[in-house]
Design a protein around this motif. Sequence first.
Motif, mmCIF file in Angstrom:
data_model
loop_
_atom_site.group_PDB
_atom_site.id
_atom_site.type_symbol
_atom_site.label_atom_id
_atom_site.label_comp_id
_atom_site.label_asym_id
_atom_site.label_seq_id
_atom_site.Cartn_x
_atom_site.Cartn_y
_atom_site.Cartn_z
ATOM 1 N N ASP A 19 0.707 -1.270 -0.075
ATOM 2 C CA ASP A 19 -0.133 -0.104 -0.098
ATOM 3 C C ASP A 19 0.757 1.325 0.100
ATOM 4 O OD1 ASP A 19 -2.389 -1.300 -0.247
ATOM 5 O OD2 ASP A 19 -2.582 -1.415 1.965
ATOM 6 N N LYS B 216 0.962 4.032 -2.887
ATOM 7 C CA LYS B 216 0.616 5.649 -2.435
ATOM 8 C C LYS B 216 1.662 6.479 -3.011
ATOM 9 C CE LYS B 216 -0.913 8.159 1.253
ATOM 10 N NZ LYS B 216 -0.908 8.325 2.837
ATOM 11 N N PHE C 158 -1.062 6.555 -6.474
ATOM 12 C CA PHE C 158 -2.477 5.649 -6.611
ATOM 13 C C PHE C 158 -3.341 6.077 -5.700
ATOM 14 C CE2 PHE C 158 0.209 3.023 -9.418
ATOM 15 C CZ PHE C 158 -0.467 3.282 -10.775
ATOM 16 N N LYS C 159 -4.570 6.350 -5.667
ATOM 17 C CA LYS C 159 -5.341 6.745 -4.710
ATOM 18 C C LYS C 159 -6.188 5.395 -4.033
ATOM 19 C CE LYS C 159 -5.996 11.075 -5.492
ATOM 20 N NZ LYS C 159 -4.624 11.475 -5.986
ATOM 21 N N THR C 160 -5.875 4.208 -4.580
ATOM 22 C CA THR C 160 -6.581 2.909 -4.145
ATOM 23 C C THR C 160 -5.537 2.037 -3.544
ATOM 24 O OG1 THR C 160 -6.201 2.242 -6.493
ATOM 25 C CG2 THR C 160 -8.416 2.630 -5.781
ATOM 26 N N LYS C 161 -6.016 1.034 -2.746
ATOM 27 C CA LYS C 161 -5.179 0.079 -2.024
ATOM 28 C C LYS C 161 -4.291 -0.768 -3.140
ATOM 29 C CE LYS C 161 -7.152 -0.523 2.304
ATOM 30 N NZ LYS C 161 -6.062 -0.347 3.232
ATOM 31 N N GLU D 202 -6.035 -3.359 -4.843
ATOM 32 C CA GLU D 202 -7.523 -2.901 -5.798
ATOM 33 C C GLU D 202 -6.847 -1.889 -6.998
ATOM 34 O OE1 GLU D 202 -9.638 -0.808 -2.486
ATOM 35 O OE2 GLU D 202 -9.769 -2.828 -1.569
ATOM 36 N N THR D 203 -5.494 -1.989 -7.110
ATOM 37 C CA THR D 203 -5.083 -1.091 -8.160
ATOM 38 C C THR D 203 -4.509 -1.853 -9.343
ATOM 39 O OG1 THR D 203 -4.168 0.238 -6.503
ATOM 40 C CG2 THR D 203 -3.326 0.574 -8.646
ATOM 41 N N LYS D 204 -5.515 -1.467 -10.467
ATOM 42 C CA LYS D 204 -5.127 -2.366 -11.772
ATOM 43 C C LYS D 204 -3.830 -2.360 -12.194
ATOM 44 C CE LYS D 204 -6.672 -1.425 -16.409
ATOM 45 N NZ LYS D 204 -5.686 -0.481 -16.787
#
Length: 172
Positions: free
Chosen positions: A69, A73, A77-80, A83-85
């Motif tokens: 994570d 960050k 990226f704003k997502t964990k 969950e990040t493509k």
Amino acid sequence: MKNAVSFLALALAFTALTAFTFSGSHDYVGSKSCKACHSNAKMGGTAFKAWDGSGHSKALATLKSAEADKIAKEKGFKTKAAETKECLECHVTSAKDEGVGCESCHGAAGDYKSKHGKGKDVATAMAAGMMLPKVDDGSAEKLCKTCHNDKSPTFKEFKFKEMWTKIAHGKG
Ligand code: HEC
Ligand code: HEC
Ligand code: HEC
Ligand code: HEC
């Protein structure tokens, strides 16, 4: 005239559809469905054990860590991470809840699973989507480097021989 145009449109649509069907997007079945046969030296060999104990089987779990994570960050990226493509791309084979599975290297098995094995023609399995990368001809190394490259945020280097030894199975 109008009929000719709609006939042409229909013909094109049909061609596109059959081309799609034959190029085949095969379904993923998950590595667990290889376990029964590929855990036994007398059957399909012990590939499952080699894989289960390797980093590849844990690649999704790795994305669920605080370290991952943090990396996501820092990359903006704003997502964990899990969950990040852009992270899942290399860490997960498909929608199946596992990391880098058998099918990342041997192709989605939905259509070849029942078409391969003792006494069965490898060419038939390959026509149904099986991939057989080889150590000897360099195709395995090429495949590894689609993920083991500097697009990986933690990449340092990739020494094929050393890395293959850690996951070796099959004849290589
Ligand atoms: C019903 C048992 C069975 C299942 C399930 C199975 N395999 Fe196999 N597979 C075999 C056997 C037996 C061989 C060895 C054939 C030989 O030695 O001639 C084999 C061989 C292979 C080969 C080598 C190429 C070939 O056709 O000989 C690959 C690659 C492979 N399997 C991948 C997979 C993957 C990936 C899965 C899971 C999605 C899977 N197999 C599931 C029985 C199975
Ligand atoms: C679909 C992407 C992908 C492909 C293809 C791939 N890897 Fe990996 N590999 C990964 C990821 C992601 C990790 C990190 C797993 C973790 O630590 O969570 C990894 C980790 C490893 C590790 C464990 C790291 C270590 O230092 O112990 C080895 C060994 C390895 N890969 C070897 C290979 C080899 C050899 C090939 C080619 C035959 C290959 N990989 C192909 C994505 C891939
Ligand atoms: C181009 C493929 C690729 C992408 C994209 C990728 N990874 Fe990885 N990742 C790998 C491979 C291969 C490894 C194992 C070897 C290495 O560190 O290069 C790995 C290892 C890791 C590790 C373990 C590092 C260690 O030293 O144990 C973490 C954590 C990680 N990745 C997080 C991420 C996160 C977070 C993202 C998204 C921002 C991401 N990865 C995107 C391929 C990738
Ligand atoms: C990181 C990529 C990678 C993963 C993951 C992987 N394999 Fe392989 N596999 C290979 C390569 C490369 C070879 C060819 C080795 C050689 O050249 O002898 C191979 C060889 C094989 C063979 C023997 C083929 C032959 O030539 O007789 C079988 C069977 C097999 N794999 C099954 C599996 C199964 C089942 C899994 C999951 C449990 C799996 N593999 C996971 C890359 C992979």
